[in-house]
Enzyme design. Structure first.
Site, PDB file in Angstrom:
ATOM      1  N   ALA A   6      10.774  20.291   7.732  1.00 28.61           N
ATOM      2  CA  ALA A   6      10.740  21.790   7.679  1.00 28.61           C
ATOM      3  C   ALA A   6      11.837  22.297   6.754  1.00 28.61           C
ATOM      4  O   ALA A   6      11.874  23.154   6.004  1.00 28.61           O
ATOM      5  CB  ALA A   6      10.368  22.396   8.948  1.00 28.61           C
ATOM      6  N   TYR A  10      14.190  20.830   4.920  1.00 29.40           N
ATOM      7  CA  TYR A  10      14.029  20.395   3.559  1.00 29.40           C
ATOM      8  C   TYR A  10      13.090  21.471   2.629  1.00 29.40           C
ATOM      9  O   TYR A  10      13.447  21.861   1.789  1.00 29.40           O
ATOM     10  CB  TYR A  10      13.577  19.036   3.338  1.00 29.40           C
ATOM     11  CG  TYR A  10      13.520  18.520   1.869  1.00 29.40           C
ATOM     12  CD1 TYR A  10      14.642  17.982   1.316  1.00 29.40           C
ATOM     13  CD2 TYR A  10      12.377  18.607   1.142  1.00 29.40           C
ATOM     14  CE1 TYR A  10      14.636  17.541   0.156  1.00 29.40           C
ATOM     15  CE2 TYR A  10      12.347  18.036  -0.056  1.00 29.40           C
ATOM     16  CZ  TYR A  10      13.274  17.715  -0.507  1.00 29.40           C
ATOM     17  OH  TYR A  10      13.496  17.011  -1.740  1.00 29.40           O
ATOM     18  N   SER A  23      14.075 -13.079 -19.178  1.00 31.79           N
ATOM     19  CA  SER A  23      13.554 -13.320 -18.083  1.00 31.79           C
ATOM     20  C   SER A  23      14.495 -14.375 -17.371  1.00 31.79           C
ATOM     21  O   SER A  23      15.529 -14.725 -17.865  1.00 31.79           O
ATOM     22  CB  SER A  23      12.170 -13.948 -18.420  1.00 31.79           C
ATOM     23  OG  SER A  23      12.233 -14.827 -19.572  1.00 31.79           O
ATOM     24  N   GLU A  53      20.246 -12.420  -4.145  1.00 35.51           N
ATOM     25  CA  GLU A  53      19.615 -11.059  -4.104  1.00 35.51           C
ATOM     26  C   GLU A  53      18.418 -11.536  -4.020  1.00 35.51           C
ATOM     27  O   GLU A  53      17.887 -12.510  -4.293  1.00 35.51           O
ATOM     28  CB  GLU A  53      19.435 -10.276  -5.505  1.00 35.51           C
ATOM     29  CG  GLU A  53      20.972  -9.971  -5.827  1.00 35.51           C
ATOM     30  CD  GLU A  53      21.233  -9.253  -7.310  1.00 35.51           C
ATOM     31  OE1 GLU A  53      20.085  -8.989  -7.814  1.00 35.51           O
ATOM     32  OE2 GLU A  53      22.448  -9.139  -7.864  1.00 35.51           O
ATOM     33  N   LYS A 113      14.170 -11.408  -4.997  1.00 36.09           N
ATOM     34  CA  LYS A 113      13.631 -11.138  -6.420  1.00 36.09           C
ATOM     35  C   LYS A 113      12.437 -10.173  -5.999  1.00 36.09           C
ATOM     36  O   LYS A 113      11.303 -10.892  -5.408  1.00 36.09           O
ATOM     37  CB  LYS A 113      13.029 -12.425  -6.976  1.00 36.09           C
ATOM     38  CG  LYS A 113      12.624 -12.295  -8.398  1.00 36.09           C
ATOM     39  CD  LYS A 113      12.254 -13.699  -8.953  1.00 36.09           C
ATOM     40  CE  LYS A 113      11.917 -13.418 -10.290  1.00 36.09           C
ATOM     41  NZ  LYS A 113      10.624 -12.914 -10.572  1.00 36.09           N
ATOM     42  N   ASP A 168       8.917  -8.339  -6.527  1.00 30.56           N
ATOM     43  CA  ASP A 168       7.795  -8.488  -7.080  1.00 30.56           C
ATOM     44  C   ASP A 168       7.224  -7.206  -7.624  1.00 30.56           C
ATOM     45  O   ASP A 168       6.168  -6.611  -6.967  1.00 30.56           O
ATOM     46  CB  ASP A 168       6.754  -9.347  -6.401  1.00 30.56           C
ATOM     47  CG  ASP A 168       5.667  -9.955  -7.219  1.00 30.56           C
ATOM     48  OD1 ASP A 168       6.125 -10.019  -8.560  1.00 30.56           O
ATOM     49  OD2 ASP A 168       4.777 -10.714  -6.864  1.00 30.56           O
ATOM     50  N   TYR A 170      14.204  -0.603  -6.537  1.00 27.66           N
ATOM     51  CA  TYR A 170      15.583  -1.243  -6.033  1.00 27.66           C
ATOM     52  C   TYR A 170      16.258  -1.672  -7.414  1.00 27.66           C
ATOM     53  O   TYR A 170      15.858  -2.080  -8.576  1.00 27.66           O
ATOM     54  CB  TYR A 170      15.582  -2.573  -5.341  1.00 27.66           C
ATOM     55  CG  TYR A 170      15.378  -2.412  -4.035  1.00 27.66           C
ATOM     56  CD1 TYR A 170      16.326  -1.658  -3.313  1.00 27.66           C
ATOM     57  CD2 TYR A 170      14.241  -2.924  -3.250  1.00 27.66           C
ATOM     58  CE1 TYR A 170      16.006  -1.272  -1.871  1.00 27.66           C
ATOM     59  CE2 TYR A 170      14.032  -2.606  -1.875  1.00 27.66           C
ATOM     60  CZ  TYR A 170      15.079  -2.032  -1.105  1.00 27.66           C
ATOM     61  OH  TYR A 170      14.902  -1.584   0.101  1.00 27.66           O
ATOM     62  N   LYS A 225      23.137 -15.306  -8.897  1.00 25.09           N
ATOM     63  CA  LYS A 225      23.511 -15.230  -9.967  1.00 25.09           C
ATOM     64  C   LYS A 225      25.144 -15.679  -9.895  1.00 25.09           C
ATOM     65  O   LYS A 225      25.712 -15.375  -8.670  1.00 25.09           O
ATOM     66  CB  LYS A 225      23.521 -13.634 -10.161  1.00 25.09           C
ATOM     67  CG  LYS A 225      22.055 -13.150 -10.235  1.00 25.09           C
ATOM     68  CD  LYS A 225      22.263 -11.665 -10.391  1.00 25.09           C
ATOM     69  CE  LYS A 225      20.683 -11.074 -10.784  1.00 25.09           C
ATOM     70  NZ  LYS A 225      20.632  -9.469 -10.530  1.00 25.09           N
ATOM     71  N   LYS A 263      12.124 -19.661  -6.336  1.00 21.54           N
ATOM     72  CA  LYS A 263      11.057 -19.129  -5.779  1.00 21.54           C
ATOM     73  C   LYS A 263      10.447 -19.532  -4.261  1.00 21.54           C
ATOM     74  O   LYS A 263      10.988 -20.539  -3.932  1.00 21.54           O
ATOM     75  CB  LYS A 263       9.765 -19.409  -6.712  1.00 21.54           C
ATOM     76  CG  LYS A 263      10.004 -19.007  -8.136  1.00 21.54           C
ATOM     77  CD  LYS A 263       9.959 -17.543  -8.233  1.00 21.54           C
ATOM     78  CE  LYS A 263       8.885 -17.094  -8.718  1.00 21.54           C
ATOM     79  NZ  LYS A 263       8.161 -17.212  -9.659  1.00 21.54           N
ATOM     80  N   CYS A 290     -31.545 -11.470 -10.330  1.00 20.50           N
ATOM     81  CA  CYS A 290     -30.725 -10.758  -9.363  1.00 20.50           C
ATOM     82  C   CYS A 290     -31.076 -11.410  -7.911  1.00 20.50           C
ATOM     83  O   CYS A 290     -32.359 -11.492  -7.517  1.00 20.50           O
ATOM     84  CB  CYS A 290     -30.927  -9.258  -9.504  1.00 20.50           C
ATOM     85  SG  CYS A 290     -30.368  -8.469  -8.203  1.00 20.50           S
ATOM     86  N   CYS A 308     -33.252  -8.482  -6.167  1.00 17.85           N
ATOM     87  CA  CYS A 308     -34.526  -7.710  -6.510  1.00 17.85           C
ATOM     88  C   CYS A 308     -35.188  -8.560  -7.440  1.00 17.85           C
ATOM     89  O   CYS A 308     -36.344  -8.431  -7.885  1.00 17.85           O
ATOM     90  CB  CYS A 308     -34.369  -6.391  -7.214  1.00 17.85           C
ATOM     91  SG  CYS A 308     -33.438  -6.562  -8.729  1.00 17.85           S
ATOM     92  N   CYS A 319     -27.171  -7.094 -13.085  1.00 17.78           N
ATOM     93  CA  CYS A 319     -28.801  -6.868 -12.960  1.00 17.78           C
ATOM     94  C   CYS A 319     -29.059  -5.571 -13.868  1.00 17.78           C
ATOM     95  O   CYS A 319     -28.507  -4.646 -13.596  1.00 17.78           O
ATOM     96  CB  CYS A 319     -28.812  -6.692 -11.425  1.00 17.78           C
ATOM     97  SG  CYS A 319     -30.638  -6.061 -10.894  1.00 17.78           S
ATOM     98  N   CYS A 359     -32.462  -1.507  -8.621  1.00 18.07           N
ATOM     99  CA  CYS A 359     -32.468  -2.561  -7.870  1.00 18.07           C
ATOM    100  C   CYS A 359     -31.901  -2.069  -6.343  1.00 18.07           C
ATOM    101  O   CYS A 359     -30.849  -1.312  -6.335  1.00 18.07           O
ATOM    102  CB  CYS A 359     -31.263  -3.642  -8.076  1.00 18.07           C
ATOM    103  SG  CYS A 359     -30.802  -4.864  -7.176  1.00 18.07           S
TER     104      CYS A 359
HETATM  105  S1  IVH Z   1      18.124  -9.970 -12.881  1.00 21.32           S
HETATM  106  C1  IVH Z   1      18.034 -12.111 -17.189  1.00 21.32           C
HETATM  107  N1  IVH Z   1      17.698  -9.609 -10.258  1.00 21.32           N
HETATM  108  O1  IVH Z   1      12.602 -10.816 -12.464  1.00 21.32           O
HETATM  109  C2  IVH Z   1      17.080 -11.419 -16.302  1.00 21.32           C
HETATM  110  N2  IVH Z   1      15.763  -9.697 -11.668  1.00 21.32           N
HETATM  111  O2  IVH Z   1      12.320 -13.120 -14.208  1.00 21.32           O
HETATM  112  C3  IVH Z   1      17.799 -10.671 -15.211  1.00 21.32           C
HETATM  113  N3  IVH Z   1      13.703  -9.287 -10.723  1.00 21.32           N
HETATM  114  O3  IVH Z   1      12.189  -9.106 -15.235  1.00 21.32           O
HETATM  115  C4  IVH Z   1      17.134 -10.179 -14.050  1.00 21.32           C
HETATM  116  N4  IVH Z   1      14.168  -8.974  -8.611  1.00 21.32           N
HETATM  117  O4  IVH Z   1      12.258  -7.585 -13.209  1.00 21.32           O
HETATM  118  C5  IVH Z   1      17.098  -9.834 -11.480  1.00 21.32           C
HETATM  119  N5  IVH Z   1      17.264  -8.885  -8.205  1.00 21.32           N
HETATM  120  C6  IVH Z   1      16.805  -9.255  -9.159  1.00 21.32           C
HETATM  121  C7  IVH Z   1      15.300  -9.172  -9.535  1.00 21.32           C
HETATM  122  C8  IVH Z   1      14.770  -9.504 -10.903  1.00 21.32           C
HETATM  123  C9  IVH Z   1      13.385  -9.071  -9.365  1.00 21.32           C
HETATM  124  C10 IVH Z   1      12.627  -9.389 -11.705  1.00 21.32           C
HETATM  125  C11 IVH Z   1      13.221  -8.505 -13.097  1.00 21.32           C
HETATM  126  C12 IVH Z   1      13.128  -9.521 -14.380  1.00 21.32           C
HETATM  127  C13 IVH Z   1      12.436 -10.748 -13.690  1.00 21.32           C
HETATM  128  C14 IVH Z   1      12.957 -11.971 -14.083  1.00 21.32           C
END
Ligand code: IVH
Length: 671
Positions: free
Chosen positions: A36, A38, A84, A115, A117, A119, A224, A290, A314, A408, A411, A426, A431
């Site tokens: 409220a 806000y 990628s 970190e 990953k 999706d 994120y 990383k 993965k 079908c 029907c 169909c 139907c």
């Molecule tokens: S670093 C060189 N960090 O994964 C690419 N990517 O397959 C550096 N993703 O397109 C990406 N979480 O969209 C990085 N903590 C994370 C991530 C992340 C998800 C995705 C990102 C990228 C794909 C790479």
């Protein structure tokens, strides 16, 4: 002059306050003030900016609501490509990556950052002089789509950052939908008869790539940030410091980031995340490991499109094997034949799975799935389970290939597969299966909203021939005798049903267009069409070209609309609806004459009969306004189960409250 100056100062102060509370709420998930309070700040800012538009800035929190639709996205060149990641599927593969990295660095020691990953969908956000100027998709890595207007609606993306930052820089991150947000979105779509999103990632991608930012604004997207793309100016020297630095600038960073010293610790991080993955409120498909010092990134270089400084480790898929007992076929509302797998029940990650999606015949052929096969079933998050592949080594020779029925299954009419389409259909517009789905769709909450006709009574009405098309609902009054004879329908519920049917004659035009069952026309498109055409008749005369003049309507929808109005059977139903008194024009009623006009409602807690969106739509249809917080202006607080702090506020202010039953009564009677 002075007065204007103090107004500008007040506007700046409000912006600062709102941005701060936005940050507490959307980024830190730890609000300091009530909704409220806000809203009060926001309303004051909106009012002042309306009076003094010269003070509106592009980073004002009022500028997130969603700009006008575009016809197509522009192209954004990525100065530094979005690459990628290579994958590791086992500890051995992770160790191999680590060994190679060590070798390439001639034994030099380095620490690691772990970190999750996420999706979702990769985006790049560019800030110039502290202001968000561009938001882009990854595209092919070198050129992406300009989705700035859409990303501006994501509340956890700052529209501006503190001034002492590099003149230009780009951050990268993952836009996603939480599991909860995904579930809510799909529930809403189901109640509107719209196709469901297969998983949170598709839903996020579809939402971010909307041509109409106002639609994106309604989707609960989040982000994120996981790194800097590039910067003109001094920046931190390690990934870990970069994450800290970006957090300080106000970006939303994952709380699951960790710095670790060696490979073993990275493995421990991974194992912990595997354990916790189902508890996360978003989907993650692995962890990213990383190299921490950024100077090493360049030395390590890139192979193909994958930099060597990081790897995606993965998560194992949630899978199980079981027997495919049979393949069933459903007939959908538009006549599509939808195959599905009937499985020997099996537990997949703790959930018993008996059915799985099979999409279409091509998909079954491509995967070479045969009846009697042992198959690998996979479940991801909230998603309908899928068949990944058959285990061909276990074949006995008794397996049977699936044939789409030539007729079908409901029907017996001919089945066709239109050129260029994946689905079989169909051909019989009458139907019973199609009619059944159409009827369910017609009476549903997001559509004509006729209470008292559920799945079973729909089936009974069709079976007994009381209804041969949806328009027949409106002549049920003349068949009251027969109606009363139906199973489980007493005098009282018959009267209620007939009243509900009668009331549905005045639904807004968008809903009427939606319920006609035009292929590819969901609730959102129906709204667009209703905005542009004042009646079903006007729509029926539109040419494909005229339709395509409407932003976001492409040839597929345009042709489908034109084709719909060419079919005699459809025109007949429309005529019947007209004769029954269903309003086929846009509303001419003045808002003032509607029963709830001038009254503001606020809803709190969970309602049983509606989603929040449905309840709000009903209030607005009856001319009422919907507020997000209780203030002195609130006429009624509708209280569902587990109400929040709004109830306390209402009690403090002496605001009238309504239980769900009282609310339903009000909607029905208008008083
Ligand atoms: S670093 C060189 N960090 O994964 C690419 N990517 O397959 C550096 N993703 O397109 C990406 N979480 O969209 C990085 N903590 C994370 C991530 C992340 C998800 C995705 C990102 C990228 C794909 C790479």
């Amino acid at each position: 002059m002075e007065a204007v100056d103090s107004i500008r100062q007040r506007i700046e102060k409000l912006r600062e306050l709102i941005n701060y509370h936005n940050y507490r709420y959307y980024v830190l998930d730890s609000p300091e003030i009530s909704d409220a309070e806000y809203d009060e700040l926001m309303r004051e800012l909106i009012r002042l900016e309306k009076q003094y538009p010269q003070f509106i800035t592009p980073d004002s929190p009022t500028q997130r609501v969603g700009a006008a639709p575009v016809e197509a996205f522009g192209v954004v060149e990525h100065p530094v490509p979005l690459l990628s990641l290579g994958n590791a599927f086992s500890f051995e593969e992770l160790a191999a990556w680590h060994d190679r990295t060590k070798r390439l660095l001639a034994g030099q020691h380095f620490d690691l950052v772990c970190e999750l990953k996420m999706d979702g969908l990769a985006v790049a956000l560019t800030y110039v002089d502290g202001m968000l100027t561009t938001g882009a998709t990854r595209g092919d890595g070198y050129r992406g789509e300009d989705i700035t207007q859409n990303l501006r609606t994501v509340k956890s993306i700052p529209l501006s950052v503190p001034k002492d930052v590099p003149k230009r820089f780009e951050v990268r991150g993952e836009v996603y939908l939480s599991k909860e947000g995904f579930k809510r979105l799909n529930e809403e779509r189901a109640s509107e008869g719209q196709p469901l999103f297969a998983n949170p990632r598709n839903a996020a991608a579809g939402s971010v790539r909307q041509l109409d930012p106002r639609i994106t604004a309604k989707r609960p997207l989040d982000i994120y940030i996981y790194g800097l793309g590039w910067a003109e100016g001094p920046v931190p020297q390690t990934q870990w410091e970069t994450l800290e630095y970006l957090k300080q600038l106000g970006f939303k960073m994952s709380p699951y980031n960790e710095r670790v010293s060696d490979l073993q610790d990275a493995e421990r991080y991974y194992q912990r995340q595997v354990q916790k993955r189902e508890e996360l409120d978003f989907e993650a498909d692995g962890v990213v490991v990383k190299v921490n010092p950024l100077v090493l990134w360049e030395r390590l270089g890139i192979v193909g499109r994958e930099p060597r400084y990081a790897i995606a480790y993965k998560f194992p898929a949630i899978q199980a094997t079981t027997k495919l007992k049979d393949i069933g076929v459903n007939v959908g509302r538009t006549g599509s034949l939808n195959p599905y797998a009937i499985l020997e029940p099996v537990s997949v990650g703790g959930v018993i799975v008996k059915r799985a999606a099979l999409h279409n015949e091509d998909d079954i052929r491509r995967k070479d799935i045969r009846i009697g096969d042992t198959v690998v079933v996979q479940r991801a998050g909230e998603v309908i389970p899928e068949i990944v592949e058959p285990v061909t080594s276990l074949r006995t020779g008794d397996e049977k290939e699936f044939e789409m029925p030539a007729r079908c299954p409901v029907c017996g009419a001919e089945v066709i597969k239109p050129e260029g389409e994946a689905m079989h259909r169909c051909v019989n517009a009458a139907c019973p299966a199609q009619l059944f789905e159409l009827l369910k769709h017609f009476v549903s909450r997001g559509a004509m909203d006729i209470d008292g006709i559920g799945e079973s009574s729909s089936a009974v009405l069709l079976k007994d021939g009381l209804v041969e098309d949806v328009a027949d609902l409106y002549s049920l009054g003349e068949k009251k005798e027969q109606l009363l004879k139906l199973e489980r329908l007493g005098e009282k519920s018959t009267v209620n049903l007939l009243t509900a049917i009668n009331e549905s004659k005045n639904r807004p035009l968008a809903r009427v267009i939606f319920v006609l069952g035009i292929r590819h026309v969901g609730a959102e498109t129906a709204e667009l069409l209703a905005d542009h055409f004042s009646s079903v008749d006007a729509l029926s005369r539109a040419t494909a070209e005229e339709l395509m003049d409407i932003p976001t309507i492409g040839p597929k929808i345009a042709e489908s609309v034109v084709d719909f109005f060419r079919q005699g059977a459809n025109l007949k139903v429309i005529e019947k609806l007209r004769r029954a008194g269903v309003r086929l024009e846009a509303e001419a009623v003045k808002a003032r004459e509607l029963p709830l006009a001038g009254q503001e409602f606020v809803v709190t807690g969970k309602l049983e009969a509606f989603t929040r969106g449905e309840a709000e739509a009903r209030i607005k249809e009856l001319g009422g306004a919907v507020g997000s917080s209780v203030t002195k202006k609130t006429a009624y607080l509708v209280v569902g189960a587990e109400p929040g702090s709004k109830l306390e506020k209402a009690q403090a202010l002496g605001t009238k409250t309504l239980s769900e039953d009282q609310f339903l009564h009000l909607l029905e009677s208008g008083k």
